[in-house]
Write an enzyme that holds these catalytic residues in place. Sequence first.
Site, short mmCIF file in Angstrom:
data_model
loop_
_atom_site.label_atom_id
_atom_site.label_comp_id
_atom_site.label_asym_id
_atom_site.label_seq_id
_atom_site.Cartn_x
_atom_site.Cartn_y
_atom_site.Cartn_z
N SER A 181 0.82 -1.22 0.00
CA SER A 181 0.00 0.00 0.00
C SER A 181 0.86 1.28 0.00
CB SER A 181 -0.93 -0.02 1.23
OG SER A 181 -1.70 1.15 1.32
N SER A 182 2.14 1.13 -0.23
CA SER A 182 3.06 2.28 -0.17
C SER A 182 3.39 2.80 -1.57
CB SER A 182 4.34 1.85 0.57
OG SER A 182 5.45 2.62 0.17
N PRO A 183 2.96 4.03 -1.88
CA PRO A 183 3.23 4.58 -3.22
C PRO A 183 4.72 4.62 -3.57
CG PRO A 183 1.62 5.95 -2.09
CD PRO A 183 2.15 4.97 -1.08
#
Lengths: 201, 201
Positions: free
Chosen positions: B14-16
């Site tokens: 979920s980490s850009p």
Amino acid sequence: MNRPAAIDFYFDFSSPYSYIASEWINALAARHGRPVRWHAILLGVTFQAAELRSPVSYPLKREYSLRDFARSARMEGVPYVMPSPFPIPTQNAARLFWWLDATDPARATDWARAGLRAFFTRGVDLSNMSALTGLAAEFGIPAEQAAQVCADPIWKDKLRRENDAAIAAGVFGAPFFIVDGEPFWGNDRKSQIDRWLSGDR
Amino acid sequence: MNRPAAIDFYFDFSSPYSYIASEWINALAARHGRPVRWHAILLGVTFQAAELRSPVSYPLKREYSLRDFARSARMEGVPYVMPSPFPIPTQNAARLFWWLDATDPARATDWARAGLRAFFTRGVDLSNMSALTGLAAEFGIPAEQAAQVCADPIWKDKLRRENDAAIAAGVFGAPFFIVDGEPFWGNDRKSQIDRWLSGDR
């Protein structure tokens, strides 16, 4: 013909990444024909407004940060000696900045560079009044006059207003750059700023 | 002759910035003759261990972060569509990663890429079991098997141990890289990693 718009550069005298950025921002801006408007701020105040804390206040992040400060300086080719004590309160160095800025912004920028270099290469403790006024004297400001400026409500208030203005502009850390309305946070945004100024948006 | 040492690459689905880094890390490592060891972790767990919070949880920082995610992807040449909901819990995607990794690390890496791309270009909600198992089926893992893996205590425990190992290794965010013992945090450390691998330390 309009003057090219200035890049706003926000820094704190106690911020390692601000110091590193202070060593490249004017040269980078000049390559794109842009002036730079320097703003001395107090990171503690912007942290508080944003409910943030210094990276070195987190135990796990502290060790990494200290390492990254030195590595980032080395890779930028900027001399760096981790100062102690660190971090330090920098309101007096910042008041001197705004005092100089009122009549001669270029000289204020020179003072900013002198202060950042003194702290990050020689460990001159800018929070210590005699160290600060000693540095001011080296810079050409009589020590007694420097002490008066630091204690003067006019410059205390000016710094307070500049901090408020920075927060209102969205600044929540340092170094912080605003280029034609686009915000960039961190020394590590150098290449993005360079590309942005080249029209690569 | 010894095999060249692997670069450890820690990411959260979920980490850009993990997504952006996932698109360049293997190519960069390959230019230096280095393999990459991927590690799916849960940022929430490392944040908790380090007493940190997500940048988007701070009101003033959130707006900047959303802008910087998109700009950083654009400047890296990586397609990016801000997903919603965001952030999302990613333990199930990570359990599937470790399940694949146990027998075929290259296939686990492919799954990581598929998951990151699905979330950050098509908004596939990896926290939704039917969306996740649908993606798994596209990838070649029967949906029912994927659901079983996610619920299996073996893979829950494996992920827990991998998170603990990451924290023990000093990881407090993502993406995080460890290169010959040197820690690098953030997509924006790409050029430093490149220079480090070139021997410029």
